[in-house]
Design a protein around this motif. Structure first.
Motif, short mmCIF file in Angstrom:
data_model
loop_
_atom_site.label_atom_id
_atom_site.label_comp_id
_atom_site.label_asym_id
_atom_site.label_seq_id
_atom_site.Cartn_x
_atom_site.Cartn_y
_atom_site.Cartn_z
N LEU A 9 -30.26 14.52 -11.92
CA LEU A 9 -29.50 15.00 -13.07
C LEU A 9 -28.00 14.82 -12.82
O LEU A 9 -27.47 15.28 -11.81
CB LEU A 9 -29.82 16.48 -13.32
CG LEU A 9 -29.55 17.02 -14.72
CD1 LEU A 9 -30.42 16.31 -15.75
CD2 LEU A 9 -29.80 18.52 -14.76
N GLU A 53 -24.48 15.93 -13.92
CA GLU A 53 -23.87 17.05 -14.64
C GLU A 53 -22.37 16.85 -14.85
O GLU A 53 -21.79 17.45 -15.75
CB GLU A 53 -24.13 18.35 -13.87
CG GLU A 53 -25.60 18.68 -13.76
CD GLU A 53 -25.89 19.91 -12.92
OE1 GLU A 53 -26.48 20.85 -13.46
OE2 GLU A 53 -25.52 19.90 -11.73
N THR A 54 -21.77 15.99 -14.03
CA THR A 54 -20.34 15.70 -14.14
C THR A 54 -20.12 14.22 -13.88
O THR A 54 -20.57 13.70 -12.84
CB THR A 54 -19.53 16.53 -13.12
OG1 THR A 54 -19.80 17.91 -13.30
CG2 THR A 54 -18.03 16.27 -13.29
N PRO A 68 -25.72 12.13 -8.97
CA PRO A 68 -26.73 13.01 -9.57
C PRO A 68 -27.32 13.95 -8.53
O PRO A 68 -27.33 13.66 -7.33
CB PRO A 68 -27.79 12.03 -10.09
CG PRO A 68 -27.57 10.77 -9.33
CD PRO A 68 -26.13 10.72 -8.97
N ARG A 69 -27.80 15.10 -9.00
CA ARG A 69 -28.41 16.11 -8.13
C ARG A 69 -29.92 16.11 -8.31
O ARG A 69 -30.43 15.82 -9.39
CB ARG A 69 -27.87 17.50 -8.47
CG ARG A 69 -26.35 17.59 -8.61
CD ARG A 69 -25.65 17.42 -7.29
NE ARG A 69 -24.21 17.63 -7.41
CZ ARG A 69 -23.34 17.38 -6.45
NH1 ARG A 69 -23.77 16.95 -5.27
NH2 ARG A 69 -22.05 17.58 -6.64
N SER A 88 -32.94 17.95 -9.19
CA SER A 88 -33.00 19.12 -10.03
C SER A 88 -34.34 19.17 -10.77
O SER A 88 -35.26 18.41 -10.48
CB SER A 88 -31.84 19.09 -11.02
OG SER A 88 -31.76 20.30 -11.74
N ILE A 131 -36.16 19.49 -14.80
CA ILE A 131 -36.00 19.40 -16.24
C ILE A 131 -37.33 19.75 -16.89
O ILE A 131 -38.36 19.82 -16.22
CB ILE A 131 -35.55 17.99 -16.69
CG1 ILE A 131 -36.60 16.95 -16.30
CG2 ILE A 131 -34.19 17.65 -16.10
CD1 ILE A 131 -36.33 15.57 -16.87
N ARG A 181 -22.86 12.86 -24.03
CA ARG A 181 -22.97 14.25 -23.58
C ARG A 181 -23.71 14.35 -22.25
O ARG A 181 -24.58 13.53 -21.95
CB ARG A 181 -23.69 15.10 -24.63
CG ARG A 181 -22.91 15.26 -25.94
CD ARG A 181 -23.66 16.15 -26.92
NE ARG A 181 -24.93 15.55 -27.33
CZ ARG A 181 -25.81 16.15 -28.13
NH1 ARG A 181 -25.58 17.36 -28.57
NH2 ARG A 181 -26.92 15.53 -28.48
N LEU A 182 -23.37 15.36 -21.49
CA LEU A 182 -24.04 15.68 -20.24
C LEU A 182 -24.69 17.06 -20.37
O LEU A 182 -24.27 17.85 -21.22
CB LEU A 182 -23.04 15.67 -19.08
CG LEU A 182 -22.36 14.33 -18.77
CD1 LEU A 182 -21.35 14.49 -17.64
CD2 LEU A 182 -23.40 13.27 -18.41
N PRO A 183 -25.70 17.35 -19.54
CA PRO A 183 -26.22 16.55 -18.44
C PRO A 183 -27.09 15.39 -18.93
O PRO A 183 -27.54 15.38 -20.07
CB PRO A 183 -27.04 17.55 -17.63
CG PRO A 183 -27.52 18.53 -18.65
CD PRO A 183 -26.39 18.67 -19.63
#
Length: 319
Positions: free
Chosen positions: A8, A10-11, A16-17, A19, A21, A58-60
């Motif tokens: 993911l 996020e910034t 990516p991390r 994570s 979903i 848009r994020l994430p």
């Protein structure tokens, strides 16, 4: 609600991390498939960093522009993502975008190879009227996509392949992969132009992974040396490692049969990929065209993102 593991973003600008979903669910016109391998390509990194025209607003976001999946019937497929990222345990797939992959193929090899392969494959099979026996110049032949383009041109029957790039050792190695001539791209513009004029003056197709000033100089050198100005030269812009723009003298187009086009997401319709890529996947599965995968687990996505691929290698997340 059930969740799955995924990468993911996020910034923008950060890796990516690992994570969780929400798990996708089947819907009309779509099926849920298991993801087996995803290549971490330059376009994947660029889109995840917000630097590519395919970057989301848009994020994430879940990164990943393609991958190899297993469908409910057990068959393998290569998918090109349009509406969803692929770096997740399962994704929702539009079946019309599933490219069949031969059973027994190594998903990691397919994931590593199809992205660098398909730019040149699609150009020579569908974007220009290339026929076996014609000659091809690969401008920027020492990157993964460019070096694969040399192999693809040879595989598809090019009568002559010229490879031009900056890495001399990599250029010399391309002779074994089908290059008939190699041209070093150096800071000495006059010497580089002379070499291109000698080796590539009368080529039929240029696969340009460089663009920018190097492409400008190469174009001038080649056009000025062509034996027959009325012989069509298809110059196809694929990558921009040398810059995003060129200055083109209108006289070059009026005085030569020069056709400039681009090839990439947006300019190539999904139907072209569906029609042309099954044969590419078969060539990869057979071992004829291969990029070496550097395998990482999904849980190690941050480490994978930091890895710098060596020539002939592509980072692949294996799920």
């Amino acid at each position: 609600m059930n969740t799955i593991r995924a990468a993911l973003v996020e910034t923008y600008g950060e890796p990516p991390r690992y994570s969780s979903i929400l798990e996708p669910h089947p819907e009309a016109g779509g099926e849920v498939v298991d993801v087996l391998a995803v290549g971490v390509h330059p376009v994947t990194r660029g889109a995840a960093a917000g630097l590519h025209y395919a970057s989301p607003d848009r994020l994430p976001m879940v990164p990943g522009v393609d991958g190899v999946v297993r469908r409910a019937d057990g068959s393998l497929a290569f998918v090109i993502a349009r509406d969803t990222g692929t770096l997740a345990e399962r994704i929702l797939l539009n079946p019309a975008r599933a490219i069949p992959v031969p059973g027994g193929a190594d998903p990691a090899i397919v994931a590593a190879t199809m992205n660098p392969l398909m730019s040149s494959w699609v150009v020579l099979r569908a974007r220009v009227p290339f026929t076996p026996g014609q000659s091809v110049l690969v401008l920027g032949a020492t990157g993964n996509a460019g070096s694969m383009a040399v192999k693809v041109a040879q595989h598809l029957g090019a009568g002559r392949v010229v490879a031009a790039g900056r890495n001399r050792a990599r250029l010399d190695a391309l002779v074994d992969d089908g290059a008939d001539h190699v041209v070093p791209l150096t800071s000495d513009l006059e010497a580089t132009g002379t070499a291109l004029a000698a080796s590539a003056a009368d080529v039929d197709v240029v696969l340009d992974y460089v663009w920018g000033a190097p492409a400008e100089h190469a174009m001038r050198a080649i056009l000025s040396a062509r034996t027959d100005p009325a012989q069509v030269l298809d110059w196809v812009h694929i990558g921009s490692t040398g810059g995003d723009a060129i200055a083109l003298d209108g006289a070059a187009i009026r005085s030569h049969a020069l056709r400039i086009s681009g090839s990439g997401f947006g300019s190539v319709s999904p139907s072209v990929y569906r029609n042309e890529l099954p044969d590419a996947a078969a060539a990869v599965a057979s071992g004829a065209l291969v990029v070496r995968p550097r395998r990482y687990a999904l849980a190690d996505v941050e480490e994978a993102w930091a890895h710098v691929d060596e020539p002939g290698e592509r980072t692949v997340i294996v799920l």
